[in-house]
Design a protein around this motif. Structure first.
Motif, PDB file in Angstrom:
ATOM      1  N   LEU A  87     -13.845  52.184   0.436  1.00 28.98           N
ATOM      2  CA  LEU A  87     -12.803  53.048   0.986  1.00 28.98           C
ATOM      3  C   LEU A  87     -13.370  54.172   1.840  1.00 28.98           C
ATOM      4  CD1 LEU A  87     -10.544  53.238  -2.196  1.00 28.98           C
ATOM      5  CD2 LEU A  87     -10.270  51.764  -0.207  1.00 28.98           C
ATOM      6  N   GLU A  88     -14.527  54.709   1.460  1.00 28.31           N
ATOM      7  CA  GLU A  88     -15.128  55.812   2.208  1.00 28.31           C
ATOM      8  C   GLU A  88     -16.271  55.350   3.107  1.00 28.31           C
ATOM      9  OE1 GLU A  88     -16.290  58.726  -0.628  1.00 28.31           O
ATOM     10  OE2 GLU A  88     -14.235  59.223  -1.232  1.00 28.31           O
ATOM     11  N   SER A  89     -16.334  54.073   3.411  1.00 30.47           N
ATOM     12  CA  SER A  89     -17.414  53.541   4.245  1.00 30.47           C
ATOM     13  C   SER A  89     -17.286  54.061   5.677  1.00 30.47           C
ATOM     14  CB  SER A  89     -17.364  52.012   4.247  1.00 30.47           C
ATOM     15  OG  SER A  89     -18.284  51.485   5.176  1.00 30.47           O
ATOM     16  N   PRO A  90     -18.393  54.491   6.292  1.00 29.83           N
ATOM     17  CA  PRO A  90     -18.334  54.977   7.679  1.00 29.83           C
ATOM     18  C   PRO A  90     -18.199  53.852   8.699  1.00 29.83           C
ATOM     19  CG  PRO A  90     -20.581  55.062   6.864  1.00 29.83           C
ATOM     20  CD  PRO A  90     -19.740  54.639   5.705  1.00 29.83           C
ATOM     21  N   VAL A  91     -18.426  52.611   8.288  1.00 23.97           N
ATOM     22  CA  VAL A  91     -18.338  51.457   9.192  1.00 23.97           C
ATOM     23  C   VAL A  91     -17.355  50.451   8.594  1.00 23.97           C
ATOM     24  CG1 VAL A  91     -20.665  51.744  10.116  1.00 23.97           C
ATOM     25  CG2 VAL A  91     -20.313  50.366   8.053  1.00 23.97           C
ATOM     26  N   LEU A 202      -5.372  49.594  -3.711  1.00 23.54           N
ATOM     27  CA  LEU A 202      -6.833  49.678  -3.748  1.00 23.54           C
ATOM     28  C   LEU A 202      -7.286  51.131  -3.859  1.00 23.54           C
ATOM     29  CD1 LEU A 202      -9.110  47.563  -3.577  1.00 23.54           C
ATOM     30  CD2 LEU A 202      -9.319  48.108  -1.153  1.00 23.54           C
ATOM     31  N   ILE A 203      -6.592  52.033  -3.167  1.00 22.96           N
ATOM     32  CA  ILE A 203      -6.947  53.456  -3.230  1.00 22.96           C
ATOM     33  C   ILE A 203      -6.706  54.008  -4.632  1.00 22.96           C
ATOM     34  CG2 ILE A 203      -6.231  55.733  -2.418  1.00 22.96           C
ATOM     35  CD1 ILE A 203      -5.839  54.510   0.333  1.00 22.96           C
ATOM     36  N   GLY A 207      -9.729  55.409  -6.781  1.00 16.97           N
ATOM     37  CA  GLY A 207      -9.723  56.816  -7.163  1.00 16.97           C
ATOM     38  C   GLY A 207      -9.723  57.015  -8.662  1.00 16.97           C
ATOM     39  N   ALA A 208      -8.937  56.190  -9.381  1.00 18.90           N
ATOM     40  CA  ALA A 208      -8.875  56.329 -10.840  1.00 18.90           C
ATOM     41  C   ALA A 208     -10.202  55.971 -11.489  1.00 18.90           C
ATOM     42  CB  ALA A 208      -7.758  55.443 -11.390  1.00 18.90           C
ATOM     43  N   SER A 209     -10.885  54.960 -10.954  1.00 22.15           N
ATOM     44  CA  SER A 209     -12.169  54.560 -11.537  1.00 22.15           C
ATOM     45  C   SER A 209     -13.246  55.601 -11.287  1.00 22.15           C
ATOM     46  CB  SER A 209     -12.604  53.208 -10.953  1.00 22.15           C
ATOM     47  OG  SER A 209     -11.638  52.214 -11.222  1.00 22.15           O
ATOM     48  N   ALA A 315      -6.191  60.116  -7.271  1.00 26.55           N
ATOM     49  CA  ALA A 315      -6.368  60.216  -8.721  1.00 26.55           C
ATOM     50  C   ALA A 315      -6.103  61.628  -9.244  1.00 26.55           C
ATOM     51  CB  ALA A 315      -7.767  59.740  -9.110  1.00 26.55           C
ATOM     52  N   PRO A 316      -6.741  62.690  -8.711  1.00 26.31           N
ATOM     53  CA  PRO A 316      -6.444  64.036  -9.232  1.00 26.31           C
ATOM     54  C   PRO A 316      -5.008  64.471  -8.957  1.00 26.31           C
ATOM     55  CG  PRO A 316      -7.846  64.165  -7.286  1.00 26.31           C
ATOM     56  CD  PRO A 316      -7.781  62.729  -7.665  1.00 26.31           C
TER      57      PRO A 316
END
Length: 540
Positions: A87-91, A202-203, A207-209, A315-316
């Motif tokens: 999810l946070e991949s730059p590519v 997926l987010i 996030g929860a994990s 998640a938060p």
């Protein structure tokens, strides 16, 4: 000499004899064939110049990245690393969902690894074992293996199942993933909507994990403390609930669509947000605890969440929202009590204001009170069969005859008029001179009454008499007839009266079947007419 030694000597002599008996030209020819088989054929191109040095291999195109290291572009994902790797991949990311027992997966995965290495870091390959991460594969609705998802900026843009049909299909998929060209065929609107829903799932999982249990507990405790401080600051449980609901609404918008930047901004200059959130530090502290920071780039005063990011982890935010819901549910009774007291106070102040206005109006009023005339009679008059109501003012000493003379409609003198007042039990006809001579006071119509005027009652009586005569004539004309079948006799021709009747034994009788009342009807006709003339209709 031992037997084994003698046998070995025999084999050696036999082998020597064979070599000695093979001609030399045969041995040379066999050796020549072996040497020719070892030689390789070399094709020389036309124009070849052996004096020139050999050409160097072609260099890769200018600007193309070189091969990347395997550990830099190929990763194995788990629930804990999904947020960071995918999810946070730059590519852009190729998410390969596979299983160890899947044959096509074993053939496809090495090819994808070679593509990622040769890509030089333009995209990364993330492998996901569906047997070990069933919650992720279930959220992605994986139904066949292998399944490859193309993910860019945290969003799923396309996917394919199974082995690619050909090299062209795989090339088109990669060009669409990298944004160099459009997918062919294009992604439909229905597929885009489905990909958005899968991306949100997926987010949430990622996030929860990645949000540990300790972080969850700390955030819950902090949110509860700030809500209690909010009650102390606002001074009323119902007012604190209003602020909590506004905060919950802001958080729910982000959870609903973590990609939309509009929902991740809070405008503190908005009247409602400023009145219920912006003026209270505990409310702002709850928003900051989930990641909101001051938006320095905006001209307006406000907060922003995930500045510079395509999306944020929900998640938060979900933990804070659930904590607010639980707090409202636990304090529901106290909130209802505070709200009821507040409403009672508002109602009391409203009554006081209304009482002050009445007192002020009475003091400022210079008008004299209206004096009612005791000799005035106000009548609400309606003509029977009409809906319009007329106002009629008469004196108390006026008679009912004066009332008829002042009717708002013209009435001929030959028609009888009836005055009816149900409340006073009054029913007077114009032909009754004694009753018509009474005054309105004597008729108990003072000071006001509602009356109905009935015009032409004589015509109604005549109509009633005629209707009675018509009903009597209808009863008289109603006769009962019988057919041959109804009396159990069957004629030669069915349904015909006066036909020949089979009497049995070949004898036929002629019989006329008439109505039951035909014989007596002629005798009693005169009597019935006399009775009809004596019937008088009852007065309605």
């Amino acid at each position: 000499m031992p037997k084994r030694k003698r046998k070995n000597m025999h084999v050696q002599r036999q082998h020597t004899w064979k070599k000695k008996n093979v001609p030399n030209f045969v041995l040379k020819r066999s050796k020549k064939k072996k040497d020719e088989a070892k030689m390789k054929t070399v094709n020389v191109k036309s124009g070849f110049d052996p004096s020139q040095p050999a050409a160097a291999p072609k260099a890769p195109p200018k600007g193309a990245p070189g091969p990347a290291k395997k550990e830099d572009v190929i990763f194995q994902a788990t629930s804990e690393t999904l947020q960071k790797l995918v999810l946070e991949s730059p590519v852009p990311v190729l998410l390969d969902v596979y299983a160890d027992w899947c044959g096509p997966c074993k053939a496809l995965t090495p090819a994808l690894e070679q593509m990622a290495i040769k890509g030089g870091g333009m995209f990364r390959l993330v492998k996901l074992n569906t047997d070990e991460e069933r919650n992720i594969s279930a959220a992605l609705e994986v139904q066949s293996l292998p399944t490859v998802f193309g993910i860019r900026d945290g969003k799923i843009v396309h996917h394919f199942k199974g082995m690619p049909r050909d090299e062209k299909m795989m090339q088109n998929f990669m060009m669409g993933l990298l944004g160099a060209a459009k997918f062919n065929p294009l992604v439909t609107a229905e597929e885009k909507e489905n990909y958005e829903e899968l991306s949100k799932k997926l987010i949430k999982i990622g996030g929860a994990s990645g949000f540990s249990f300790a972080q969850r507990e700390r955030l819950q405790v902090r949110t509860n403390d700030k809500l209690q401080e909010l009650v102390d600051v606002r001074g009323d449980m119902s007012d604190a609930e209003e602020t909590a609901k506004v905060i919950r609404s802001l958080l729910s918008n982000v959870i609903r669509d973590p990609f939309d930047l509009r929902f991740r901004k809070v405008n503190l200059e908005n009247k409602i947000i400023d009145a219920r959130v912006g003026q209270f530090p505990p409310a702002l502290a709850i928003l900051r605890s989930v990641g909101f920071v001051t938006n320095k780039d905006s001209v307006k005063k406000g907060l922003i969440l995930g500045k510079g990011k395509t999306f944020v982890s929900v998640a938060p935010i979900m933990v804070a929202r659930d904590t607010i819901d639980k707090w409202i549910d636990m304090n529901r009774r106290a909130i209802a009590t505070a709200l009821r007291k507040k409403q009672d106070e508002v109602a009391r102040l409203k009554l006081l204001d209304e009482a002050e206005e009445v007192d002020t109006d009475e003091e400022d009023s210079d008008d004299e009170p209206e004096v009612l005339d005791p000799n005035e009679c106000n009548l609400k008059l309606r003509i029977e069969g009409k809906k319009k109501i007329h106002d009629l003012k008469l004196a108390a000493d006026d008679t009912l005859e004066d009332l008829i003379n002042n009717l708002p409609v013209a009435v001929s003198k030959d028609k009888e008029i009836t005055i009816i007042c149900m409340a006073r039990r009054l029913n007077v006809k114009s032909s009754n001179e004694k009753a018509m001579a009474k005054t309105l006071r004597e008729s108990k119509l003072m000071p006001t009454a509602s009356i109905v005027i009935k015009i032409g009652s004589g015509a109604t009586q005549a109509g009633g008499s005629n209707s009675m005569k018509e009903r009597a004539a209808a009863r008289k004309s109603k006769t009962k007839t019988h057919t041959m079948q109804s009396i159990g006799i069957y004629a030669k021709d069915d349904n015909a009266k006066g036909e020949l009747i089979d009497g049995g034994g070949g004898t036929w009788y002629e019989q006329d079947v008439t109505t039951d009342d035909e014989g007596e009807g002629a005798e009693n006709t005169g009597e019935e007419e006399e009775k009809d003339e004596d019937i008088e209709p009852t007065e309605e």
